[in-house]
Enzyme design. Structure first.
Site, PDB file in Angstrom:
ATOM      1  CB  ALA A 204      -0.907  -0.011   1.218  1.00  0.00           C
ATOM      2  CG  HIS A 211      -1.723  -3.123   8.818  1.00  0.00           C
ATOM      3  ND1 HIS A 211      -1.834  -4.049   9.828  1.00  0.00           N
ATOM      4  CD2 HIS A 211      -1.810  -3.825   7.666  1.00  0.00           C
ATOM      5  CE1 HIS A 211      -1.960  -5.270   9.304  1.00  0.00           C
ATOM      6  NE2 HIS A 211      -1.949  -5.158   7.990  1.00  0.00           N
ATOM      7  CD  GLU A 267      -3.530  -8.996   2.332  1.00  0.00           C
ATOM      8  OE1 GLU A 267      -3.761  -8.635   3.513  1.00  0.00           O
ATOM      9  OE2 GLU A 267      -2.787  -8.375   1.562  1.00  0.00           O
ATOM     10  CG  HIS A 270      -5.665  -7.584   6.681  1.00  0.00           C
ATOM     11  ND1 HIS A 270      -4.635  -6.664   6.673  1.00  0.00           N
ATOM     12  CD2 HIS A 270      -6.783  -6.857   6.949  1.00  0.00           C
ATOM     13  CE1 HIS A 270      -5.114  -5.447   6.908  1.00  0.00           C
ATOM     14  NE2 HIS A 270      -6.422  -5.535   7.083  1.00  0.00           N
TER      15      HIS A 270
HETATM   16 ZN   LIG Z   1      -2.529  -6.863   6.891  1.00  0.00          ZN
END
Ligand SMILES: [Zn+2]
Length: 294
Positions: A204, A211, A267, A270
């Protein structure tokens, strides 16, 4: 008596600055904090016990006490001082001058549904409130910024991990909060390694990482050798997480087959805190946060 309703961490190179917010309903006490020794000692005790309970492993350079938008007291510390070493030998200065204070004081924010992605970014000075270290197993020892999570999410994560353990599911936390500045460093190094085009796909840009909200955590297990890999999704742990996360307020943020909506590949590791009610809605209807908020 004064009480602290929230805190903010500011990561500086030489250590953290901590802002502690006093309950604004106690605004009349502002005048009491003049030279009264009694009040000063009371305040120090409240400050010391708050930070020792929540942030024991943090290295700090200064603690500032904020009432409304004024810094009413500060404890300057030697660089590298750890919270657990705080005692009454450090000077608490009253009525210090106003310096950098965040505008988003605790009472203003309820950001469980904060949407961060490639189209919605956070400012470089956005720091979540009340970052603490959840008491769960991590894959590494010692303090690091990435152990931090917003307090509400941290508490929910502790409950999720406790339930997993009770069911013989071994989960480990890998990475939670990431500041804008650290994401900047990570992104730059990806660009150097792979070029801008590819860096954009695997990492990112600063401000665009979830995050930074303090509401996300990457989770893994021994079965996938503590790595963050898609294979985690088919393990016993990955399956359990997918099935139970919502009961504790978390969603699998980047589900399989939703790349076009989330901008990220699958993911399974996550998880993102959104609160129990909404997490259950999102999970039961197979939505993403983008689709839920649309
Ligand atoms: Zn993550």
């Amino acid at each position: 008596m004064v009480s602290i309703i929230g805190h903010h961490l500011i990561n500086k190179e030489e250590g953290y600055q901590i802002l502690l917010y006093l309950d604004p309903q106690l605004i009349e006490v502002a005048d009491e904090f003049d030279e009264s020794f009694q009040n000063k000692e009371d305040l120090r005790q409240v400050v010391n016990s708050y930070v020792k309970n929540r942030l024991p492993d943090l290295k700090v350079t200064v603690i500032r006490v904020v009432l409304g938008s004024l810094v009413i007291a500060s404890i300057p510390l030697l660089p590298g001082t750890e919270i657990k070493d705080l005692d009454s030998s450090q000077e608490l200065n009253l009525k210090t001058e106003v310096k950098e204070v965040f505008e988003n004081t605790p009472q203003e924010i309820e950001k469980d549904l904060l949407l961060v992605n490639k189209n919605n970014s956070l400012a470089d000075n956005y720091t979540p409130l009340n970052l603490i270290v959840p008491e769960v197993p991590f894959i590494f020892k010692g303090f690091h910024e990435k152990k931090l999570m917003a307090a509400k999410a941290a508490t929910a994560l502790e409950e999720l991990f406790a339930a997993a353990k009770a069911n013989n599911i071994e989960l480990y936390a890998v990475s939670g909060y990431r500041s804008y500045q650290r994401q900047e460093v990570i992104f730059k190094s990806q660009v150097e390694k792979h070029g801008l085009l590819q860096a954009n796909q695997i990492s990112a840009r600063p401000g665009e990482s979830e995050h930074q909200t303090g509401l996300a955590m990457d989770v893994t297990s021994p079965q996938v050798k503590f790595k963050l890999v898609q294979e985690f999704g088919v393990t016993k742990e990955g399956q359990w997480l997918k099935e139970h996360a919502a009961g504790f307020g978390f969603i699998i943020r980047y589900p399989e087959g939703k790349d076009a909506v989330t901008g990220y590949q699958y993911e399974p590791w996550h998880i993102r805190y959104v609160g129990q009610e909404i997490a259950q809605k999102i999970a039961s209807q197979d939505l993403t946060l983008e689709e839920y908020l649309a």
